[in-house]
Design a protein around this motif. Structure first.
Motif, PDB file in Angstrom:
ATOM      1  N   VAL A 107       0.950  -1.073  -0.136  1.00  0.00           N
ATOM      2  CA  VAL A 107      -0.010  -0.167   0.018  1.00  0.00           C
ATOM      3  C   VAL A 107       0.800   1.254   0.059  1.00  0.00           C
ATOM      4  O   VAL A 107       1.593   1.350   0.842  1.00  0.00           O
ATOM      5  CB  VAL A 107      -0.798   0.033   1.202  1.00  0.00           C
ATOM      6  N   SER A 108       0.873   2.110  -1.073  1.00  0.00           N
ATOM      7  CA  SER A 108       1.563   3.381  -1.304  1.00  0.00           C
ATOM      8  C   SER A 108       0.817   4.631  -0.757  1.00  0.00           C
ATOM      9  O   SER A 108      -0.198   4.601  -1.568  1.00  0.00           O
ATOM     10  CB  SER A 108       2.179   3.213  -2.529  1.00  0.00           C
ATOM     11  N   THR A 109       1.156   5.373   0.113  1.00  0.00           N
ATOM     12  CA  THR A 109       0.301   6.500   0.508  1.00  0.00           C
ATOM     13  C   THR A 109       1.263   7.819   0.756  1.00  0.00           C
ATOM     14  O   THR A 109       2.396   7.737   0.632  1.00  0.00           O
ATOM     15  CB  THR A 109      -0.571   6.117   1.822  1.00  0.00           C
ATOM     16  N   HIS A 110       0.497   8.849   0.638  1.00  0.00           N
ATOM     17  CA  HIS A 110       1.180  10.066   1.181  1.00  0.00           C
ATOM     18  C   HIS A 110       1.636  10.053   2.515  1.00  0.00           C
ATOM     19  O   HIS A 110       1.074   9.045   3.253  1.00  0.00           O
ATOM     20  CB  HIS A 110       0.208  11.204   0.984  1.00  0.00           C
ATOM     21  N   TRP A 117      -6.016   7.842   3.324  1.00  0.00           N
ATOM     22  CA  TRP A 117      -6.136   6.375   3.358  1.00  0.00           C
ATOM     23  C   TRP A 117      -5.657   6.085   4.954  1.00  0.00           C
ATOM     24  O   TRP A 117      -6.266   5.087   5.650  1.00  0.00           O
ATOM     25  CB  TRP A 117      -5.167   5.873   2.390  1.00  0.00           C
ATOM     26  N   MET A 118      -4.491   6.811   5.354  1.00  0.00           N
ATOM     27  CA  MET A 118      -4.173   6.555   6.549  1.00  0.00           C
ATOM     28  C   MET A 118      -4.919   6.895   7.693  1.00  0.00           C
ATOM     29  O   MET A 118      -5.134   6.060   8.612  1.00  0.00           O
ATOM     30  CB  MET A 118      -2.649   7.067   6.857  1.00  0.00           C
ATOM     31  N   GLU A 124      -4.243  -0.995   8.595  1.00  0.00           N
ATOM     32  CA  GLU A 124      -4.702  -1.677   9.545  1.00  0.00           C
ATOM     33  C   GLU A 124      -6.050  -2.706   9.135  1.00  0.00           C
ATOM     34  O   GLU A 124      -6.102  -3.951   9.717  1.00  0.00           O
ATOM     35  CB  GLU A 124      -5.035  -1.022  10.847  1.00  0.00           C
ATOM     36  N   ARG A 125      -6.805  -2.144   8.489  1.00  0.00           N
ATOM     37  CA  ARG A 125      -8.000  -2.878   8.243  1.00  0.00           C
ATOM     38  C   ARG A 125      -7.676  -4.047   7.267  1.00  0.00           C
ATOM     39  O   ARG A 125      -8.178  -4.997   7.227  1.00  0.00           O
ATOM     40  CB  ARG A 125      -9.135  -1.924   7.536  1.00  0.00           C
ATOM     41  N   LEU A 126      -6.751  -3.520   6.297  1.00  0.00           N
ATOM     42  CA  LEU A 126      -6.287  -4.716   5.209  1.00  0.00           C
ATOM     43  C   LEU A 126      -5.642  -5.875   6.227  1.00  0.00           C
ATOM     44  O   LEU A 126      -5.911  -7.186   5.869  1.00  0.00           O
ATOM     45  CB  LEU A 126      -5.264  -4.237   4.479  1.00  0.00           C
TER      46      LEU A 126
END
Length: 146
Positions: A107-110, A117-118, A124-126
């Motif tokens: 999972v790639s996020t800002h 998303w964070m 954590e849900r995944l």
């Protein structure tokens, strides 16, 4: 017995593509005897546009990100494919996993404070829902921090 195939699912929003993410994917593939990569690019949209069913722009932007990262991965010799996913990244992952199981999810996020998303607890849900390793990568100006 033949080599085990790693099925890596990558879910990335506007952080995709970035050189750091491509490098992390390449490292994963280098360690696996056989690997394929599936990219999910959620069709991100504003609430207002979504309320008016104006999703065309979001779909086109997601498709463009997807095509670009798949092309870069293939240039590096990585078997890669992908699809545009639901605007909700959790549902996008669920849809992708319904079609093909994964041995790992990236999972790639800002960074924190800039990542919706964070704030919604996606990683954590995944981890709580799927029985595979989930790695969170944080993109900062083209770099990815694991």
């Amino acid at each position: 017995m033949g080599p085990t195939t790693a099925h890596i699912l990558v879910v990335a929003n506007r952080t995709c593509p970035c050189p750091g993410l491509v490098d992390v994917i390449h490292d994963r593939v280098e360690r696996a005897p056989a690997a394929d990569v599936r990219i999910v690019a959620p069709a991100l949209n504003s609430r207002l546009r979504h309320a008016f069913s104006d999703v065309d722009g979001a779909l086109l932007q997601a498709q463009g990100r997807l095509e670009e990262v798949v092309a870069v991965l293939r240039q590096r010799g990585i078997r890669a494919a992908g699809e545009v996913g639901d605007a909700d990244p959790f549902l996008a992952v669920a849809d992708a996993l319904a079609l093909r199981p994964a041995t790992e999810i990236l999972v790639s996020t800002h960074p924190p404070g800039a990542s919706n998303w964070m704030e919604r607890g996606l990683v954590e849900r995944l981890r709580a829902t799927y029985g595979v390793p989930v790695t969170h990568l944080v993109s900062q100006a083209g770099l990815v921090l694991a």
